[in-house]
Write a protein that holds these residues in place. Structure first.
Motif, short mmCIF file in Angstrom:
data_model
loop_
_atom_site.label_atom_id
_atom_site.label_comp_id
_atom_site.label_asym_id
_atom_site.label_seq_id
_atom_site.Cartn_x
_atom_site.Cartn_y
_atom_site.Cartn_z
N LYS A 107 -2.13 -16.03 -14.53
CA LYS A 107 -2.80 -17.14 -13.84
C LYS A 107 -1.98 -17.56 -12.62
O LYS A 107 -2.53 -17.78 -11.54
N ILE A 108 -0.66 -17.65 -12.77
CA ILE A 108 0.22 -18.01 -11.65
C ILE A 108 0.09 -16.97 -10.53
O ILE A 108 -0.06 -17.31 -9.36
N ARG A 109 0.13 -15.68 -10.91
CA ARG A 109 -0.01 -14.60 -9.92
C ARG A 109 -1.33 -14.73 -9.16
O ARG A 109 -1.38 -14.62 -7.94
N ARG A 110 -2.43 -14.96 -9.92
CA ARG A 110 -3.75 -15.11 -9.28
C ARG A 110 -3.77 -16.27 -8.30
O ARG A 110 -4.29 -16.20 -7.21
N ASP A 111 -3.17 -17.40 -8.73
CA ASP A 111 -3.15 -18.59 -7.87
C ASP A 111 -2.34 -18.34 -6.60
O ASP A 111 -2.74 -18.76 -5.51
N VAL A 112 -1.20 -17.66 -6.75
CA VAL A 112 -0.38 -17.36 -5.58
C VAL A 112 -1.12 -16.41 -4.64
O VAL A 112 -1.16 -16.62 -3.43
N LEU A 113 -1.70 -15.37 -5.22
CA LEU A 113 -2.39 -14.36 -4.40
C LEU A 113 -3.66 -14.91 -3.76
O LEU A 113 -4.08 -14.43 -2.70
N THR A 165 10.53 -13.85 -13.05
CA THR A 165 11.32 -15.02 -13.47
C THR A 165 10.64 -15.73 -14.64
O THR A 165 11.31 -16.13 -15.61
N ALA A 166 9.31 -15.86 -14.55
CA ALA A 166 8.57 -16.53 -15.63
C ALA A 166 8.67 -15.73 -16.93
O ALA A 166 8.83 -16.32 -18.01
N ALA A 167 8.59 -14.41 -16.84
CA ALA A 167 8.69 -13.57 -18.04
C ALA A 167 10.06 -13.72 -18.68
O ALA A 167 10.18 -13.82 -19.91
N GLN A 168 11.10 -13.74 -17.84
CA GLN A 168 12.46 -13.92 -18.37
C GLN A 168 12.63 -15.29 -19.02
O GLN A 168 13.43 -15.46 -19.94
N ALA A 169 11.87 -16.26 -18.56
CA ALA A 169 11.96 -17.62 -19.11
C ALA A 169 11.08 -17.78 -20.34
O ALA A 169 11.02 -18.86 -20.93
N GLY A 170 10.35 -16.72 -20.72
CA GLY A 170 9.54 -16.77 -21.93
C GLY A 170 8.14 -17.30 -21.71
O GLY A 170 7.46 -17.65 -22.68
N VAL A 171 7.66 -17.33 -20.49
CA VAL A 171 6.30 -17.80 -20.22
C VAL A 171 5.33 -16.71 -20.69
O VAL A 171 5.60 -15.51 -20.54
N SER A 172 4.21 -17.12 -21.24
CA SER A 172 3.25 -16.15 -21.79
C SER A 172 2.66 -15.28 -20.68
O SER A 172 2.53 -15.72 -19.53
N PRO A 173 2.30 -14.05 -21.03
CA PRO A 173 1.71 -13.14 -20.04
C PRO A 173 0.43 -13.71 -19.42
O PRO A 173 0.15 -13.48 -18.24
N GLU A 174 -0.38 -14.46 -20.18
CA GLU A 174 -1.60 -15.05 -19.65
C GLU A 174 -1.28 -16.08 -18.56
O GLU A 174 -1.94 -16.13 -17.52
#
Length: 189
Positions: A179-185, A166-175
């Protein structure tokens, strides 16, 4: 423990079943049930007879067991209602706690038994059984904890992937997505 077996316990299974049916019928008194069972025993040629007091003790014990089962069902239904659609982990924990309490109660009762040469083998067998049951209970509890952790980890991984897409589709940067993935995991740890 090494005591004499009750006349009820010595009944043939089919006659015991008939006694149980009679005792469940509210129109039949214990005295009537006793007389009917003794008549059946006589007709079938069994030397055994049951006394009114044996029938009374048996009926009281069966009612006590029935009441405990009824209460257990009510408690389980209440907790299942409170725990919702996926109560497995919490219900498993509740059952484990209940079994731990029962094991402790049994241990206390075993302490009251007078140990004699005759009773010692039975007590040792009961202790072995209790130890084995406790070991299995603890293994089950550990397995439940591991299973819950694995389910939580998988759920968080799925959530992190969905958030990332969803973030990628919204244009959020890969970095930022990483970071979001790391925080969730990290929540799974």
């Amino acid at each position: 423990m090494g005591g004499r077996q009750s006349s009820i316990d010595r009944l043939p299974p089919d006659i015991l079943e008939q006694l149980q049916e009679l005792l469940r019928d509210p129109r039949v008194t214990q005295l009537d049930a006793t007389m009917r069972i003794n008549e059946i025993l006589e007709v079938e040629g069994h030397p055994e007879r049951v006394s009114k007091s044996a029938v009374n003790r048996y009926d009281m014990e069966m009612r006590k067991v029935g009441e405990k089962l009824r209460q257990s069902r009510e408690v389980a239904e209440m907790w299942i209602g409170k725990l919702g659609a996926t109560p497995q982990g919490k219900l498993g924990n509740l059952i484990n706690e209940t079994l731990r309490t029962l094991a402790f109660d049994i241990t206390l009762k075993l302490q009251d038994i007078e140990l004699t040469g005759e009773s010692l083998p039975d007590v040792v067998d009961q202790l072995k059984g209790l130890a084995l049951a406790t070991q299995r209970l603890e293994a089950s509890a550990t397995l439940n904890v591991k299973r819950e952790a694995e389910i939580r980890r998988q759920t968080l991984e799925e959530a992190a992937s969905a958030i990332g897409e969803t973030a990628a589709q919204a244009g959020v940067s890969p970095e930022t997505i990483q970071k979001i993935r790391r925080d969730v995991l990290r929540m799974a740890a």
